[in-house]
Design a protein around this motif. Structure first.
Motif, short mmCIF file in Angstrom:
data_model
loop_
_atom_site.label_atom_id
_atom_site.label_comp_id
_atom_site.label_asym_id
_atom_site.label_seq_id
_atom_site.Cartn_x
_atom_site.Cartn_y
_atom_site.Cartn_z
N ILE A 108 -34.24 50.04 -12.01
CA ILE A 108 -34.13 51.45 -11.66
C ILE A 108 -33.01 51.57 -10.64
O ILE A 108 -32.92 50.78 -9.70
CB ILE A 108 -35.44 52.05 -11.14
CG1 ILE A 108 -35.27 53.54 -10.83
CG2 ILE A 108 -35.96 51.30 -9.93
CD1 ILE A 108 -36.57 54.29 -10.59
N ILE A 109 -32.12 52.51 -10.86
CA ILE A 109 -30.98 52.74 -9.97
C ILE A 109 -31.21 54.08 -9.27
O ILE A 109 -31.35 55.11 -9.93
CB ILE A 109 -29.65 52.73 -10.75
CG1 ILE A 109 -29.49 51.41 -11.50
CG2 ILE A 109 -28.48 52.98 -9.81
CD1 ILE A 109 -28.34 51.38 -12.47
N PHE A 110 -31.24 54.05 -7.96
CA PHE A 110 -31.52 55.23 -7.16
C PHE A 110 -30.23 56.02 -6.91
O PHE A 110 -29.14 55.52 -7.14
CB PHE A 110 -32.15 54.80 -5.82
CG PHE A 110 -33.44 54.06 -6.00
CD1 PHE A 110 -34.59 54.73 -6.38
CD2 PHE A 110 -33.51 52.70 -5.79
CE1 PHE A 110 -35.79 54.05 -6.55
CE2 PHE A 110 -34.70 52.01 -5.95
CZ PHE A 110 -35.84 52.69 -6.34
N PRO A 111 -30.34 57.26 -6.41
CA PRO A 111 -29.14 58.08 -6.18
C PRO A 111 -28.14 57.48 -5.20
O PRO A 111 -26.95 57.77 -5.29
CB PRO A 111 -29.71 59.40 -5.63
CG PRO A 111 -31.08 59.46 -6.17
CD PRO A 111 -31.56 58.05 -6.24
N ASP A 112 -28.59 56.63 -4.27
CA ASP A 112 -27.64 56.02 -3.32
C ASP A 112 -27.07 54.70 -3.86
O ASP A 112 -26.52 53.91 -3.12
CB ASP A 112 -28.31 55.81 -1.96
CG ASP A 112 -29.46 54.83 -2.02
OD1 ASP A 112 -29.86 54.42 -3.13
OD2 ASP A 112 -29.97 54.48 -0.94
N ASN A 113 -27.22 54.46 -5.18
CA ASN A 113 -26.72 53.29 -5.90
C ASN A 113 -27.40 51.98 -5.51
O ASN A 113 -26.88 50.91 -5.83
CB ASN A 113 -25.20 53.15 -5.78
CG ASN A 113 -24.49 54.20 -6.59
OD1 ASN A 113 -25.00 54.68 -7.60
ND2 ASN A 113 -23.31 54.59 -6.14
N ASP A 132 -30.47 62.18 -8.97
CA ASP A 132 -30.45 61.57 -10.30
C ASP A 132 -30.78 60.09 -10.22
O ASP A 132 -30.13 59.34 -9.49
CB ASP A 132 -29.09 61.76 -10.95
CG ASP A 132 -28.80 63.22 -11.28
OD1 ASP A 132 -29.76 63.96 -11.55
OD2 ASP A 132 -27.62 63.61 -11.26
N HIS A 133 -31.78 59.69 -10.99
CA HIS A 133 -32.19 58.30 -11.10
C HIS A 133 -31.86 57.80 -12.50
O HIS A 133 -31.88 58.57 -13.46
CB HIS A 133 -33.69 58.15 -10.86
CG HIS A 133 -34.10 58.40 -9.44
ND1 HIS A 133 -34.07 59.64 -8.86
CD2 HIS A 133 -34.57 57.55 -8.50
CE1 HIS A 133 -34.51 59.55 -7.62
NE2 HIS A 133 -34.82 58.30 -7.37
N ILE A 134 -31.61 56.50 -12.61
CA ILE A 134 -31.33 55.88 -13.91
C ILE A 134 -32.27 54.69 -14.05
O ILE A 134 -32.36 53.85 -13.16
CB ILE A 134 -29.86 55.41 -14.02
CG1 ILE A 134 -28.91 56.58 -13.85
CG2 ILE A 134 -29.62 54.70 -15.34
CD1 ILE A 134 -27.46 56.20 -13.73
N ILE A 135 -32.97 54.64 -15.19
CA ILE A 135 -33.84 53.50 -15.50
C ILE A 135 -33.24 52.78 -16.69
O ILE A 135 -32.92 53.39 -17.71
CB ILE A 135 -35.27 53.97 -15.81
CG1 ILE A 135 -35.87 54.65 -14.60
CG2 ILE A 135 -36.12 52.80 -16.25
CD1 ILE A 135 -37.24 55.22 -14.82
N VAL A 136 -33.09 51.46 -16.56
CA VAL A 136 -32.51 50.64 -17.62
C VAL A 136 -33.66 49.98 -18.38
O VAL A 136 -34.50 49.30 -17.79
CB VAL A 136 -31.57 49.57 -17.06
CG1 VAL A 136 -30.94 48.76 -18.18
CG2 VAL A 136 -30.50 50.20 -16.18
#
Length: 160
Positions: A108-113, A132-136
């Motif tokens: 999981i990638i948080f908004p602060d990278n 915005d969050h990104i889940i791989v």
């Protein structure tokens, strides 16, 4: 020969002329429907995979972000993007269509990278950042037989 060319050229010029299109004027009582207005009314509220990304914009009746995706040799990782509006607990679940498989939440990638992971087929993490969050999602490279096929993802964000 000269007499033959003059009528042939004149027939050619007359046949190439375009006919004038007459357009009827639009009165104020006529309604105009544009293509954009028709397509915006038919937008289905679904989270669909486009390439290797699924943008999670719509929640179902139960408040879950649900989406269907597929992993293949061209797209071995899928990126789930969603916007977190409040801090709370994020619960996630991957359900492969085949029942079991080598698939997991990789990161999981948080908004602060910053990032966290890896996780399993279930995800439970506290979200403290808004944005915005990104889940791989992908297969575990520590295990044999990478997962290729369709799967379903459910994400629930509970307020604290």
């Amino acid at each position: 020969m000269k007499n033959f060319l003059i009528p042939l050229i004149s027939i050619f010029f007359f046949s190439c002329q375009q006919k004038e299109n007459k357009i009827a004027p639009v009165s104020s009582s006529d309604s105009i429907v544009t293509k954009d207005s028709v397509t915006t009314n038919k937008i289905e509220e679904e989270n669909k995979q486009t390439g290797d990304t699924i943008v999670l914009n719509f929640k179902d009746e139960k408040g879950f972000y649900t989406a269907e995706g597929s992993l293949d040799s061209i797209h071995p990782r899928i990126y789930l993007k969603f916007n977190n509006e409040y801090s709370g607990e994020l619960n996630g679940k991957i359900i492969p269509t085949t029942g079991k498989g080598n698939i997991r939440f990789n990161q999981i990638i948080f908004p602060d990278n910053t990032s966290d992971g890896p996780f399993g087929m279930d995800l439970k993490i506290n979200l403290t950042q808004k944005g915005d969050h990104i889940i791989v999602v992908g297969h575990s490279q520590m295990a044999d037989n990478p997962f290729w096929g369709k799967f379903r993802v459910q994400l629930e964000n509970k307020k604290q």
